[in-house]
Design a protein around this motif. Structure first.
Motif, short mmCIF file in Angstrom:
data_model
loop_
_atom_site.label_atom_id
_atom_site.label_comp_id
_atom_site.label_asym_id
_atom_site.label_seq_id
_atom_site.Cartn_x
_atom_site.Cartn_y
_atom_site.Cartn_z
N ASN A 170 11.75 -6.90 0.30
CA ASN A 170 11.27 -8.16 -0.30
C ASN A 170 12.41 -8.97 -0.90
O ASN A 170 12.20 -10.12 -1.28
CB ASN A 170 10.26 -7.87 -1.41
N SER A 171 13.57 -8.33 -1.07
CA SER A 171 14.70 -9.04 -1.70
C SER A 171 14.36 -9.47 -3.13
O SER A 171 14.77 -10.54 -3.58
CB SER A 171 15.08 -10.23 -0.82
N LEU A 172 13.58 -8.65 -3.80
CA LEU A 172 13.15 -8.96 -5.18
C LEU A 172 13.51 -7.79 -6.09
O LEU A 172 13.79 -6.68 -5.63
CB LEU A 172 11.64 -9.20 -5.22
N VAL A 173 13.47 -8.05 -7.39
CA VAL A 173 13.65 -6.99 -8.39
C VAL A 173 12.33 -6.85 -9.17
O VAL A 173 11.57 -7.82 -9.25
CB VAL A 173 14.81 -7.33 -9.37
N PRO A 174 12.06 -5.65 -9.70
CA PRO A 174 12.87 -4.44 -9.77
C PRO A 174 12.68 -3.52 -8.56
O PRO A 174 11.68 -3.59 -7.85
CB PRO A 174 12.33 -3.76 -11.02
N THR A 175 13.68 -2.61 -8.41
CA THR A 175 13.57 -1.45 -7.53
C THR A 175 14.09 -0.26 -8.32
O THR A 175 15.05 -0.42 -9.09
CB THR A 175 14.45 -1.63 -6.27
N ILE A 176 13.47 0.89 -8.13
CA ILE A 176 14.02 2.11 -8.76
C ILE A 176 14.37 3.14 -7.69
O ILE A 176 13.80 3.12 -6.58
CB ILE A 176 13.07 2.76 -9.81
N ASP A 177 15.29 4.03 -8.05
CA ASP A 177 15.59 5.21 -7.24
C ASP A 177 15.53 6.39 -8.21
O ASP A 177 16.35 6.50 -9.12
CB ASP A 177 16.98 5.08 -6.61
N ASP A 178 14.52 7.23 -8.02
CA ASP A 178 14.33 8.40 -8.89
C ASP A 178 14.70 9.64 -8.09
O ASP A 178 13.86 10.17 -7.35
CB ASP A 178 12.87 8.45 -9.37
N ASP A 179 15.96 10.05 -8.18
CA ASP A 179 16.45 11.21 -7.41
C ASP A 179 16.08 11.11 -5.94
O ASP A 179 15.55 12.07 -5.35
CB ASP A 179 15.89 12.51 -8.01
N GLY A 180 16.30 9.94 -5.34
CA GLY A 180 16.07 9.78 -3.90
C GLY A 180 14.72 9.16 -3.56
O GLY A 180 14.50 8.77 -2.41
N PHE A 181 13.83 9.08 -4.53
CA PHE A 181 12.54 8.42 -4.27
C PHE A 181 12.67 6.95 -4.67
O PHE A 181 12.85 6.62 -5.85
CB PHE A 181 11.41 9.09 -5.06
N VAL A 182 12.59 6.08 -3.66
CA VAL A 182 12.78 4.64 -3.91
C VAL A 182 11.42 3.97 -4.02
O VAL A 182 10.52 4.23 -3.22
CB VAL A 182 13.60 4.01 -2.76
N LEU A 183 11.28 3.11 -5.03
CA LEU A 183 9.99 2.44 -5.25
C LEU A 183 10.22 1.02 -5.74
O LEU A 183 11.09 0.77 -6.58
CB LEU A 183 9.19 3.23 -6.30
N TRP A 184 9.46 0.07 -5.18
CA TRP A 184 9.45 -1.30 -5.70
C TRP A 184 8.01 -1.70 -5.99
O TRP A 184 7.10 -0.97 -5.65
CB TRP A 184 10.13 -2.28 -4.73
N GLU A 185 7.84 -2.84 -6.61
CA GLU A 185 6.59 -3.35 -7.22
C GLU A 185 6.52 -2.82 -8.65
O GLU A 185 6.29 -1.62 -8.88
CB GLU A 185 5.31 -2.98 -6.45
N SER A 186 6.70 -3.75 -9.58
CA SER A 186 6.84 -3.34 -10.98
C SER A 186 5.65 -2.53 -11.49
O SER A 186 5.83 -1.54 -12.22
CB SER A 186 7.06 -4.57 -11.87
N HIS A 187 4.43 -2.91 -11.11
CA HIS A 187 3.28 -2.19 -11.66
C HIS A 187 3.19 -0.78 -11.07
O HIS A 187 2.82 0.18 -11.76
CB HIS A 187 1.98 -2.95 -11.41
N ALA A 188 3.58 -0.65 -9.79
CA ALA A 188 3.60 0.68 -9.18
C ALA A 188 4.66 1.55 -9.88
O ALA A 188 4.45 2.75 -10.09
CB ALA A 188 3.90 0.57 -7.69
N ILE A 189 5.78 0.93 -10.24
CA ILE A 189 6.84 1.67 -10.94
C ILE A 189 6.34 2.15 -12.30
O ILE A 189 6.53 3.32 -12.69
CB ILE A 189 8.11 0.78 -11.08
N VAL A 190 5.67 1.25 -13.03
CA VAL A 190 5.15 1.62 -14.35
C VAL A 190 4.14 2.77 -14.20
O VAL A 190 4.18 3.76 -14.94
CB VAL A 190 4.50 0.40 -15.05
N ARG A 191 3.28 2.67 -13.20
CA ARG A 191 2.26 3.73 -13.01
C ARG A 191 2.93 5.05 -12.65
O ARG A 191 2.56 6.11 -13.17
CB ARG A 191 1.29 3.33 -11.89
N TYR A 192 3.90 4.98 -11.75
CA TYR A 192 4.58 6.22 -11.30
C TYR A 192 5.28 6.91 -12.47
O TYR A 192 5.12 8.12 -12.68
CB TYR A 192 5.58 5.85 -10.19
N LEU A 193 6.05 6.16 -13.23
CA LEU A 193 6.81 6.77 -14.33
C LEU A 193 5.89 7.28 -15.42
O LEU A 193 6.13 8.34 -16.00
CB LEU A 193 7.82 5.76 -14.89
#
Ligand SMILES: N[C@@H](CCC(=O)N[C@@H](CS)C(=O)NCC(=O)O)C(=O)O
Length: 205
Positions: free
Chosen positions: A50-73
């Motif tokens: 998407n060329s957007l922020v945020p993106t996370i990398d949690d020990d090799g697991f890559v995730l984008w979409e801020s709400h999905a990131i909040v839910r995952y963490l």
């Protein structure tokens, strides 16, 4: 090591960072987006097309979409705190997370118009329409907060995080705001939290 890409003045990056700080996580942040670039590089696009922020990398697991990131963490590190374990409470918090997009759709014209657009290029009609609509919409969470300190009961959950970031912009914009006493008290509660002060309540830019 948890890594996040995103500039600190992005409302969506703030959601992920605030959740990380509330959860007490250690992380590395890389500036990305707008003047920092990065988001159009091949390496970044491989992680987030998407060329957007945020993106996370949690020990090799890559995730984008801020709400999905909040839910995952929150699910990984915050069961019983940020992450309600009761199914109905979690659905309630999900509802408020998703509703934040309804509010954001109207706030965008106001925030971008007043903060990120030079005065000579502003569209006063769009700004005023957005301001009025935001004021009307906020009667809904104001009502929901009438008898509780946070959206899902007595403590902060994922349900408070996205709207807490959007409402911050609303409260700090130089505009007239209709009175929403319950929402204002909730905002004061957020402002008293050290993680919110560090991540969310920073000057608008
Ligand atoms: N639905 C996405 C939206 C992401 C998004 O729109 N991010 C904006 C910043 S708030 C962005 O990347 N803008 C382009 C840039 O910063 O270069 C999410 O919540 O993560």
């Amino acid at each position: 090591m948890l890594k996040i890409w995103g500039r600190v003045n992005s409302v969506n990056v703030k959601k992920a960072l605030w959740a990380m700080e509330e959860l007490g996580l250690k992380y590395e942040r890389v500036d990305a987006g707008m003047e920092h670039g990065v988001v159009k590089t091949p390496d970044y696009l491989k992680m987030n097309p998407n060329s957007l922020v945020p993106t996370i990398d949690d020990d090799g697991f890559v995730l984008w979409e801020s709400h999905a990131i909040v839910r995952y963490l929150a699910a990984k590190h915050g069961a019983g705190t940020l992450w309600p374990v009761d199914l109905k409470q979690r659905a309630d918090s999900d509802r408020w997370m998703d509703w934040a997009y309804t509010f954001q759709a109207s706030l965008r014209a106001v925030f971008w118009g007043l903060v990120r657009t030079p005065p000579e290029k502003r569209d006063p009609k769009a700004i005023e329409e957005g301001r009025k609509r935001c004021g009307e919409l906020l009667a809904i969470p104001d009502q929901a907060l009438a008898h509780k300190p946070y959206f899902v009961g007595n403590s902060l959950t994922i349900g408070d995080i996205p709207l807490g970031c959007h409402v911050h912009l609303w409260m700090r914009l130089p505009i007239e705001r209709p009175s929403h006493p319950n929402l204002e008290r909730w905002f004061e509660r957020l402002c008293a939290r050290p993680a919110y002060q560090r991540i969310v309540d920073i000057p608008l830019s």
